[in-house]
Design a protein around this motif. Structure first.
Motif, short mmCIF file in Angstrom:
data_model
loop_
_atom_site.label_atom_id
_atom_site.label_comp_id
_atom_site.label_asym_id
_atom_site.label_seq_id
_atom_site.Cartn_x
_atom_site.Cartn_y
_atom_site.Cartn_z
N MET A 1 17.45 5.63 -9.51
CA MET A 1 16.65 4.82 -8.61
C MET A 1 15.17 4.97 -8.93
N ILE A 2 14.45 3.88 -8.83
CA ILE A 2 12.99 3.91 -9.01
C ILE A 2 12.36 3.72 -7.64
N THR A 3 11.55 4.67 -7.24
CA THR A 3 10.93 4.65 -5.91
C THR A 3 9.41 4.63 -6.03
N THR A 4 8.81 3.65 -5.40
CA THR A 4 7.35 3.51 -5.40
C THR A 4 6.84 3.82 -4.00
N SER A 5 5.88 4.74 -3.91
CA SER A 5 5.38 5.18 -2.60
C SER A 5 3.86 5.17 -2.56
N ASN A 6 3.30 4.41 -1.62
CA ASN A 6 1.84 4.39 -1.37
C ASN A 6 1.04 4.23 -2.65
N LEU A 7 1.52 3.35 -3.52
CA LEU A 7 0.93 3.20 -4.85
C LEU A 7 -0.23 2.21 -4.82
N SER A 8 -1.34 2.61 -5.41
CA SER A 8 -2.45 1.68 -5.55
C SER A 8 -3.18 1.94 -6.86
N LYS A 9 -3.84 0.90 -7.35
CA LYS A 9 -4.70 1.02 -8.53
C LYS A 9 -5.98 0.24 -8.26
N THR A 10 -7.09 0.92 -8.42
CA THR A 10 -8.39 0.34 -8.13
C THR A 10 -9.30 0.46 -9.34
N TYR A 11 -9.98 -0.64 -9.66
CA TYR A 11 -10.98 -0.65 -10.72
C TYR A 11 -12.32 -1.10 -10.11
N ASN A 12 -13.33 -0.27 -10.25
CA ASN A 12 -14.67 -0.63 -9.76
C ASN A 12 -14.63 -1.17 -8.33
N ASP A 13 -13.96 -0.40 -7.46
CA ASP A 13 -13.85 -0.73 -6.03
C ASP A 13 -13.03 -1.98 -5.75
N VAL A 14 -12.36 -2.53 -6.76
CA VAL A 14 -11.47 -3.68 -6.56
C VAL A 14 -10.02 -3.19 -6.70
N THR A 15 -9.25 -3.33 -5.64
CA THR A 15 -7.85 -2.91 -5.66
C THR A 15 -7.00 -4.02 -6.26
N VAL A 16 -6.36 -3.73 -7.38
CA VAL A 16 -5.55 -4.73 -8.07
C VAL A 16 -4.06 -4.56 -7.80
N LEU A 17 -3.69 -3.43 -7.21
CA LEU A 17 -2.28 -3.20 -6.86
C LEU A 17 -2.22 -2.30 -5.64
N ASN A 18 -1.38 -2.69 -4.67
CA ASN A 18 -1.24 -1.90 -3.46
C ASN A 18 0.18 -2.10 -2.92
N ILE A 19 1.08 -1.18 -3.27
CA ILE A 19 2.48 -1.27 -2.86
C ILE A 19 2.82 -0.04 -2.02
N GLU A 20 3.10 -0.27 -0.74
CA GLU A 20 3.38 0.84 0.16
C GLU A 20 4.73 1.48 -0.15
N ASN A 21 5.74 0.64 -0.30
CA ASN A 21 7.08 1.17 -0.57
C ASN A 21 7.92 0.12 -1.29
N LEU A 22 8.59 0.56 -2.35
CA LEU A 22 9.47 -0.32 -3.10
C LEU A 22 10.54 0.53 -3.76
N GLU A 23 11.80 0.20 -3.49
CA GLU A 23 12.91 0.95 -4.09
C GLU A 23 13.77 0.02 -4.92
N ILE A 24 14.05 0.45 -6.14
CA ILE A 24 14.90 -0.32 -7.05
C ILE A 24 16.12 0.54 -7.37
N PRO A 25 17.29 0.15 -6.84
CA PRO A 25 18.49 0.97 -7.05
C PRO A 25 18.93 1.00 -8.51
N LYS A 26 19.65 2.04 -8.86
CA LYS A 26 20.21 2.17 -10.20
C LYS A 26 21.15 1.00 -10.48
#
Length: 235
Positions: free
Chosen positions: A1-26
């Protein structure tokens, strides 16, 4: 399983990705769609530890991707031509990847033999460097290389782009076989809504870096996606 938790990516104060929770089963065939700049490639780059998250994390089968490389033996990907080694022939590249993944040349040959139709006589035995192949043939080589070593997770970014219709159909068959018959977790990002609904049992829509739809694929999914992006075009 792939689990994404509170994931964000910010460049120069601009947030380009913000995923609180995402689960991808096997074993799930998972599609990621969105307009340019929606965050698809950023998410895959984080999943492959090509960039570091600003916050949060991704776990791949229990392994924190940005802290350990233990996910690499069971994970494969083809994002773009930069993953290839241009001064090698296709055969040299396949054997090189095989060696990295603990495969004998005979194991690699056995795998390649399964993809003669997909290669369509344009990859093997051509005595050409990968850099001299067409974009479509480079993509074919990269996709098949990602299958070497029986990975449990395969990540493909825009796999249908630059492929002719016949090869697109063959690729869809390959993806379905991986997920449905071999239990491989396959993640695909694509701008092609029809292809992604054909091969993915679940589709997530990203918009400005956030998940705005999470759909279990059905007969109505393509129309729902088309309606969503039609609304976006009207804004």
């Amino acid at each position: 399983m792939i689990t994404t938790s509170n994931l964000s990516k910010t460049y120069n104060d601009v947030t380009v990705l913000n995923i609180e929770n995402l689960e991808i089963p096997k074993g799930q065939s998972f599609g990621l769609v969105g307009n340019n700049g929606a965050g698809k490639t950023t998410y895959f780059s984080l999943l492959l530890d090509l960039i570091q998250p600003s916050t949060g994390h991704i776990e791949n089968n229990g392994v924190l991707v940005h802290e350990s490389e233990d996910w690499k033996p069971f994970t494969a990907s083809f994002v773009d031509e930069s993953f290839l080694i241009g001064y090698l022939t296709a055969e040299e590249y396949f054997y090189f990847i095989g060696e990295l993944r603990g495969q004998k040349p005979s194991d690699v040959d056995a795998l390649l033999a399964q993809f003669e139709d997909f290669f369509h006589g344009e990859i093997l035995g051509q005595k050409k460097y990968l850099r001299d192949l067409s974009k479509g043939n480079q993509k074919k080589a990269g996709i098949v290389a990602a299958l070497i070593g029986n990975p449990e997770v395969i990540i493909l970014d825009e796999p249908f782009a630059n492929l002719d219709p016949t090869t697109q159909i063959r690729l869809k068959g390959i993806v379905k076989n991986l997920a449905e018959k071999q239990g491989v977790t396959v993640l695909i990002s694509s701008h092609d809504l029809m292809h992604v609904t054909d091969v993915c049992e679940r589709i997530v829509v990203l918009e400005k870096g956030e998940v705005v739809k999470d759909l279990e694929t059905s007969e109505a999914t393509l129309k729902e996606l088309e309606a969503h992006f039609s609304q976006e075009a009207e804004v």
